[in-house]
Design a protein around this motif. Structure first.
Motif, PDB file in Angstrom:
ATOM      1  N   ARG A   8      -5.870  -4.088  -1.550  1.00 22.34           N
ATOM      2  CA  ARG A   8      -7.279  -3.742  -1.350  1.00 22.34           C
ATOM      3  C   ARG A   8      -8.134  -5.007  -1.256  1.00 22.34           C
TER       4      ARG A   8
ATOM      5  N   PHE B 120       0.819  -1.213   0.000  1.00 24.69           N
ATOM      6  CA  PHE B 120       0.000   0.000   0.000  1.00 24.69           C
ATOM      7  C   PHE B 120       0.855   1.266   0.000  1.00 24.69           C
TER       8      PHE B 120
ATOM      9  N   TYR C 254      -8.064  -6.413   2.313  1.00 21.49           N
ATOM     10  CA  TYR C 254      -9.035  -5.817   3.231  1.00 21.49           C
ATOM     11  C   TYR C 254     -10.462  -6.246   2.883  1.00 21.49           C
TER      12      TYR C 254
ATOM     13  N   ALA D 289     -10.277  -0.467   2.291  1.00 20.05           N
ATOM     14  CA  ALA D 289     -10.089  -1.073   0.970  1.00 20.05           C
ATOM     15  C   ALA D 289     -10.317  -0.076  -0.156  1.00 20.05           C
TER      16      ALA D 289
END
Length: 413
Positions: free
Chosen positions: A183, A55, A186, A112
């Motif tokens: 993403r 991320f 999550y 997310a």
């Protein structure tokens, strides 16, 4: 996080909430629902550590800046969880747990979808505010389900979800993040949370026996010196877990120069060490007042030195990761026993404060590691930040807390 370590907390909850015959239709399913909730929470928390590089790259920030998301989650547990516990002191535990799992779903769902690091950090704070309050309320329900004399066993069953998360949930989350995107990781946590929410809705008992407690009684515990000393010892001492765990990815890829596919394996090794240390440490905490913490902190310091000196060798790094996880978790049951001993009349809040202390440790460890990296001292320098913090915690415990006696257990009617 072991059965024996939580006996005092659960015994107090039994006296407050548990009748001789708890009318639970599906006690095993109730405990499973609680464990599934803690598994989802643990997978989301620890899974974030394994995808920090992913991320960071996608949100166009450095790894040290991305660490703020880990820190924000810790602040959520430290600030949000105690606040929720106090504000919801009189709320039925079933209602509270359902509300908390709902907030968990919102926090991870927004994580997310976060378009930038600022909003991502904010959403991780919201998600973190669930953790400590969920564990504290879960202790009440677990003690009620099992009935008098079995509260420790019940809570150990609930906390088993977190242990599974460290061994399997986090590595699996990292694997998903590497192959499908962070993403999606999550999103997967949200899916597990939805299952946990459905299970809680179906199997949590509807009863006035799970009503809340007095706000003034919970607040009274905050005036006790021993409580805050123990919180400080936990926050400083356990920080080395996170000065290592947060940076396992860079340890494997940048220090040991191995492929990122080995990161889930390294996380699983660390989680296995935590499970072993938790199991053994619980027995020691039940029999010895101070030994678990002193030996745990001392052992962790030795493993930190080994990583700092020779962690670039994977053959040395992996056993040391196991060692840090094991020795730190060896100390945590003693922390819980002593913390609850200082305030046996406020066990729910003490359970929340315990998680808050451990996440303050998360914050300190992540910040200390980030500072070391920013200073240009190298990937493995994060362990030296943990070494300093754990040493401070050990010295504080030996010179102050080890000499403070616990409070008598009150009998409530």
């Amino acid at each position: 996080m072991h059965q024996r370590a939580y006996d005092s907390q659960c015994t107090a909850e039994e006296k407050r909430h548990t009748s001789a015959k708890s009318p639970i239709r599906h006690p095993k399913l109730t405990l499973f629902a609680l464990a599934l909730g803690t598994f989802a929470i643990g997978a989301g928390e620890f899974g974030s550590n394994g995808i920090i590089q992913l991320f960071a790259s996608d949100l166009d920030v450095s790894v040290p800046v991305a660490t703020y998301a880990i820190t924000a989650y810790a602040f959520g547990v430290m600030i949000g969880s105690p606040a929720i516990t106090l504000l919801a002191a009189r709320v039925n535990r079933r209602t509270l747990l359902l509300g908390l799992i709902g907030l968990f779903l919102v926090g991870n769902g927004l994580s997310a979808l976060a378009p930038d690091i600022v909003l991502f950090v904010a959403f991780r704070f919201v998600t973190g505010s669930v953790q400590g309050a969920f564990f504290g309320a879960g202790a009440v329900v677990a003690a009620y389900v099992y009935g008098p004399g079995k509260g420790g066993k019940a809570f150990a069953t609930v906390m088993g979800g977190l242990t599974v998360a460290t061994i399997a949930g986090s590595p699996l989350g990292t694997f998903i993040g590497q192959h499908a995107g962070w993403r999606v990781m999550y999103g997967t946590v949200v899916a597990v949370g939805l299952l946990a929410g459905a299970a809680l809705l179906a199997w949590l008992p509807r009863t006035e026996d799970l009503r809340g407690s007095s706000l003034t009684g919970e607040l009274g515990a905050l005036r006790r010196r021993g409580v805050w000393l123990m919180v400080t010892v936990a926050a400083f001492g356990i920080s080395s877990i996170f000065a290592v765990y947060t940076f396992i990815g860079p340890f494997v890829t940048d220090a040991a120069l191995r492929d990122a596919s080995l990161i889930p394996i390294a996380l699983a090794v660390f989680g296995l060490g935590m499970a072993v240390g938790n199991h053994v440490g619980g027995r020691v905490a039940d029999r010895h007042e101070n030994r678990g913490l002193i030996l745990g902190y001392g052992g962790a310091l030795a493993f930190l030195v080994l990583i700092g000196v020779a962690g670039g060798n994977l053959v040395i790094l992996l056993p040391c990761l196991f060692g840090v996880g094991a020795t730190m978790m060896f100390a945590i049951p003693t922390i819980q026993v002593r913390l609850t001993g200082f305030a046996p009349d406020a066990p729910t809040l003490m359970g929340t404060l315990n998680l808050a202390a451990l996440n303050l440790a998360n914050c300190l460890g992540a910040i200390g590691g980030a500072v070391a990296l920013d200073a240009g001292w190298g990937t493995l320098s994060t362990v030296w930040a943990g070494f300093v913090l754990t040493t401070a915690g050990l010295l504080l415990y030996v010179t102050t807390v080890a000499r403070v006696k616990p409070a008598p257990v009150p009998v409530r009617t």
